[in-house]
Design an enzyme around this catalytic site. Sequence first.
Site, PDB file in Angstrom:
ATOM      1  N   LYS A  53      -5.125  -4.476  -5.824  1.00 52.41           N
ATOM      2  CA  LYS A  53      -3.689  -3.731  -6.401  1.00 52.41           C
ATOM      3  C   LYS A  53      -2.309  -4.830  -5.666  1.00 52.41           C
ATOM      4  O   LYS A  53      -1.793  -5.195  -6.330  1.00 52.41           O
ATOM      5  CB  LYS A  53      -3.556  -2.711  -5.704  1.00 52.41           C
ATOM      6  CG  LYS A  53      -4.426  -1.754  -6.457  1.00 52.41           C
ATOM      7  CD  LYS A  53      -4.342   0.059  -6.026  1.00 52.41           C
ATOM      8  CE  LYS A  53      -5.871   0.591  -6.921  1.00 52.41           C
ATOM      9  NZ  LYS A  53      -5.751   2.159  -6.370  1.00 52.41           N
ATOM     10  N   GLN A  97      -3.929   5.607  -2.162  1.00 51.00           N
ATOM     11  CA  GLN A  97      -5.226   6.034  -2.346  1.00 51.00           C
ATOM     12  C   GLN A  97      -6.060   6.583  -2.269  1.00 51.00           C
ATOM     13  O   GLN A  97      -5.986   7.287  -0.834  1.00 51.00           O
ATOM     14  CB  GLN A  97      -5.862   4.763  -1.396  1.00 51.00           C
ATOM     15  CG  GLN A  97      -7.665   4.324  -2.067  1.00 51.00           C
ATOM     16  CD  GLN A  97      -7.140   3.400  -3.573  1.00 51.00           C
ATOM     17  OE1 GLN A  97      -6.407   3.073  -4.521  1.00 51.00           O
ATOM     18  NE2 GLN A  97      -8.174   3.758  -4.082  1.00 51.00           N
ATOM     19  N   ASP A 120       0.050   7.360 -10.792  1.00 50.72           N
ATOM     20  CA  ASP A 120      -1.544   7.473 -11.100  1.00 50.72           C
ATOM     21  C   ASP A 120      -1.466   8.518 -11.880  1.00 50.72           C
ATOM     22  O   ASP A 120      -2.751   9.435 -12.714  1.00 50.72           O
ATOM     23  CB  ASP A 120      -1.430   8.329  -9.960  1.00 50.72           C
ATOM     24  CG  ASP A 120      -2.293   7.556  -9.407  1.00 50.72           C
ATOM     25  OD1 ASP A 120      -3.088   6.423  -9.715  1.00 50.72           O
ATOM     26  OD2 ASP A 120      -2.489   7.231  -8.156  1.00 50.72           O
TER      27      ASP A 120
HETATM   28  N1  GUN Z   1      -9.319   6.308  -5.923  1.00 51.21           N
HETATM   29  C1  GUN Z   1     -10.061   6.179  -7.147  1.00 51.21           C
HETATM   30  N2  GUN Z   1      -9.051   5.704  -8.137  1.00 51.21           N
HETATM   31  C2  GUN Z   1      -8.420   5.924  -7.848  1.00 51.21           C
HETATM   32  C3  GUN Z   1      -7.456   5.784  -8.527  1.00 51.21           C
HETATM   33  O1  GUN Z   1      -7.363   5.559  -9.949  1.00 51.21           O
HETATM   34  N3  GUN Z   1      -5.869   6.151  -8.311  1.00 51.21           N
HETATM   35  C4  GUN Z   1      -5.454   6.024  -6.360  1.00 51.21           C
HETATM   36  N4  GUN Z   1      -5.035   7.214  -6.068  1.00 51.21           N
HETATM   37  N5  GUN Z   1      -7.108   6.634  -6.282  1.00 51.21           N
HETATM   38  C5  GUN Z   1      -7.557   6.819  -6.409  1.00 51.21           C
END
Ligand code: GUN
Length: 284
Positions: A53, A97, A120
């Site tokens: 990211k 996350q 998200d």
């Molecule tokens: N863990 C796995 N996929 C995601 C996601 O799309 N966003 C977040 N914040 N955590 C994750």
Amino acid sequence: MAQLINGKEISAKVKESVKTETKEFIEKTGVVPGLAVILVGDDPASKIYVGNKKKACAEVGFNSFEHILPESTEQGELLDLIEKLNHDPSVHGILCQLPLPKHIDERAIINAISPKKDVDAFHPANVGKIMIGDYDFLPCTPAGVMELIHSTGVSVGGKKCAVIGRSNIVGKPMAMLLLHENGTVTICHSKTKDLEKECREADILVAAVGRAKLIKGDMIKEGAVVIDVGMNRDENGKLCGDVDFSEAEKRASYITPVPGGVGPMTIAMLMKNTLTAAKLSLKG
Ligand code: GUN
């Protein structure tokens, strides 16, 4: 033999367009979009995602702010950090996350993120907006899947769609996005009576359960579009999806590989959402 849907290539195009738009946005407003990513603990997979990211932010011209916290972090400390980021004008998107360590209530954390910075789209306010089709952000993975489906030229309207998995992150919003495009959607899960039959009837199949090769070739309708969100290890420790790819590609018309299908799209859509959040921040 199915045609491959190349997520790497399609995600590169999405990021390229975000990069161009970001450059224009910065020139016009002087605001550099900023994404704060929070990682609690040291889950190796999460570390890789967070690193990717950060790299994507640099590619498209965003600022990124990493907050790596120890496994022992208390819920209150995490809530304090989120509160600080909610009020930080250089931060337009906040991503915590998941999964979080067991002693932290994931729902409380999601609820604490300002809906305007919730890139998200996990906050209940944003989930509700998606439900009624009037939203600022779409959750990154389902939004990426829609881009992949669009890339095939196959229209969702009137098609039978099967979504395998009912998570809040993928399955449920995925079903809603397919419905918005007039798909006839079935959501399957562990209690579904006849998974084989539901899959075999699907013109568009999206697998998001997290079980290696659960979907066998004979469960795929001839000519179906198959999107595999799964990211698992097979019996030999090799990365694989929820779909048995080597069998399924003989029947599908289009299919995503794992890796190189849905994965790169998730990050590209996160970049798109962060730019949207930066634009929203100027609307007050
Ligand atoms: N863990 C796995 N996929 C995601 C996601 O799309 N966003 C977040 N914040 N955590 C994750």
